[in-house]
Design an enzyme around this catalytic site. Sequence first.
Site, PDB file in Angstrom:
ATOM      1  N   GLY A  54       0.797  -1.222   0.000  1.00 57.98           N
ATOM      2  CA  GLY A  54       0.000   0.000   0.000  1.00 57.98           C
ATOM      3  C   GLY A  54       0.825   1.265   0.000  1.00 57.98           C
ATOM      4  N   SER A  55       2.043   1.184   0.543  1.00 56.04           N
ATOM      5  CA  SER A  55       2.914   2.364   0.581  1.00 56.04           C
ATOM      6  C   SER A  55       3.436   2.739  -0.792  1.00 56.04           C
ATOM      7  CB  SER A  55       4.094   2.108   1.527  1.00 56.04           C
ATOM      8  OG  SER A  55       3.662   1.929   2.848  1.00 56.04           O
ATOM      9  N   SER A  96       7.678   4.229   3.063  1.00 53.05           N
ATOM     10  CA  SER A  96       7.215   3.127   3.912  1.00 53.05           C
ATOM     11  C   SER A  96       6.364   3.743   4.999  1.00 53.05           C
ATOM     12  CB  SER A  96       8.384   2.358   4.529  1.00 53.05           C
ATOM     13  OG  SER A  96       7.939   1.482   5.550  1.00 53.05           O
ATOM     14  N   SER A  98       4.974   2.516   7.647  1.00 55.08           N
ATOM     15  CA  SER A  98       5.419   2.133   8.998  1.00 55.08           C
ATOM     16  C   SER A  98       6.845   2.582   9.271  1.00 55.08           C
ATOM     17  CB  SER A  98       5.323   0.623   9.169  1.00 55.08           C
ATOM     18  OG  SER A  98       6.291  -0.040   8.363  1.00 55.08           O
ATOM     19  N   THR A 101       9.443  -1.378   6.656  1.00 58.62           N
ATOM     20  CA  THR A 101       9.320  -2.354   5.579  1.00 58.62           C
ATOM     21  C   THR A 101      10.715  -2.823   5.167  1.00 58.62           C
ATOM     22  OG1 THR A 101       7.361  -1.144   4.821  1.00 58.62           O
ATOM     23  CG2 THR A 101       8.322  -2.775   3.316  1.00 58.62           C
ATOM     24  N   ARG A 144      -2.611   1.259   3.159  1.00 56.15           N
ATOM     25  CA  ARG A 144      -3.380   1.464   1.922  1.00 56.15           C
ATOM     26  C   ARG A 144      -4.337   2.647   2.026  1.00 56.15           C
ATOM     27  NH1 ARG A 144      -5.225  -2.833   4.708  1.00 56.15           N
ATOM     28  NH2 ARG A 144      -7.467  -3.248   4.930  1.00 56.15           N
ATOM     29  N   GLU A 223      -7.301  -6.949  -0.081  1.00 58.38           N
ATOM     30  CA  GLU A 223      -7.122  -6.583   1.327  1.00 58.38           C
ATOM     31  C   GLU A 223      -8.432  -6.191   2.009  1.00 58.38           C
ATOM     32  OE1 GLU A 223      -3.454  -4.662   2.706  1.00 58.38           O
ATOM     33  OE2 GLU A 223      -3.048  -4.229   0.595  1.00 58.38           O
ATOM     34  N   HIS A 239      -2.269  -9.493 -26.414  1.00 55.97           N
ATOM     35  CA  HIS A 239      -1.235 -10.319 -27.038  1.00 55.97           C
ATOM     36  C   HIS A 239      -1.042 -11.653 -26.329  1.00 55.97           C
ATOM     37  CE1 HIS A 239       0.166  -7.116 -29.780  1.00 55.97           C
ATOM     38  NE2 HIS A 239      -0.251  -6.307 -28.810  1.00 55.97           N
ATOM     39  N   LYS A 331       4.622 -12.218   7.612  1.00 54.12           N
ATOM     40  CA  LYS A 331       5.798 -11.447   8.044  1.00 54.12           C
ATOM     41  C   LYS A 331       6.431 -12.069   9.276  1.00 54.12           C
ATOM     42  CE  LYS A 331       4.389  -6.896   6.280  1.00 54.12           C
ATOM     43  NZ  LYS A 331       3.991  -5.517   6.659  1.00 54.12           N
TER      44      LYS A 331
END
Length: 337
Positions: A54-55, A96, A98, A101, A144, A223, A239, A331
């Site tokens: 989201g960042s 970032s 937070s 990241t 986000r 999300e 294509h 994570k």
Amino acid sequence: MTLPSNTDTDDMHSLVRAFPRLLESDPLEEAMLRACTDLRHDGLHGICLLGMGGSSIANQYTVSLLQSRTKTPVLSIHDYSIPEYVDHNYVMIAVSYSGNTEETLAAHREAVRRGSPTFCVTSGGALSRESRHLLSLPEGLPPRAALPLILAKVLPLTEALCNLQLTDLKTVGLKLEEMVKSWDSQWRPPEDTAGDLLGRIPVFMGADHLVPVAYRAKCQTNENAKTEAFFSTIPEANHNEIEGFTSGRAKLLCPVILRSGIGREENDRRIKTTTEVLENLGYRPLILRAVGDSMIEEMLSLTHYLDAVTLAWADLRGVDPIDVSRITLLKDKIHRG
């Protein structure tokens, strides 16, 4: 900048309603503008926008908005590393929310080792402590939901580095607030669109400047609504991907086609033809025509609307759009090794 007083950071509906007002961030400080001028005079070869998830969405919007306005290369990078050709003549903008990241931190630290000047856009964490030029964000939001706040930092900063006129985001925000009033007539109520998508897998399709909007819609579906979604780009999908649409999957997949009123005529022609081919296979494409007098207005009006659609979809599915427990679990597992 402080958030609007009636914004509840624990309620994604409240955050999406605040989207237009969140664009009205503080203008770049004079010190930042001077730093941009100095870097241009020192010889600027390119700009790398670093970020994940989201960042990083604002980075992709910025690249799309500027690629026809500047000869300076502007790259969006989503990885632990930066290209080998990037050196001290490139400027890094690390994003970032937070500030922790790990991919963005790794890429930022590599840029610092190469002598690249860096700007950091964050609400805190390690990135805020490692930045020479810090652009602070308010704390407490899902990354986000911070898209308009981040865009209000990254876009003017990149424009200043490229010696471009800064976009008047306050005016854009005011126009978005007016556009909300016509959602039901321009498109349909978000709840109705969400109802059409319920039980189906959307494939968001966009061309030109609406490509990152299609990607954002895919991510927001994942999300917020906690369901599968994909995105594709026109003309590339003509294509290869078009062969993957078969009549047997017409009830499951829902092409959501984003159409611009100011994009390339060639791509608009391809979108019309693609729609016809899909309809002949039994698909019921959902066509959303962007509104606005500029690329950024088209991008953000559709983004805002589709954000609301994914929240209505979450309500229909009975899921919490704030919760990202699987991302958190992944994570934690990675960090534990």
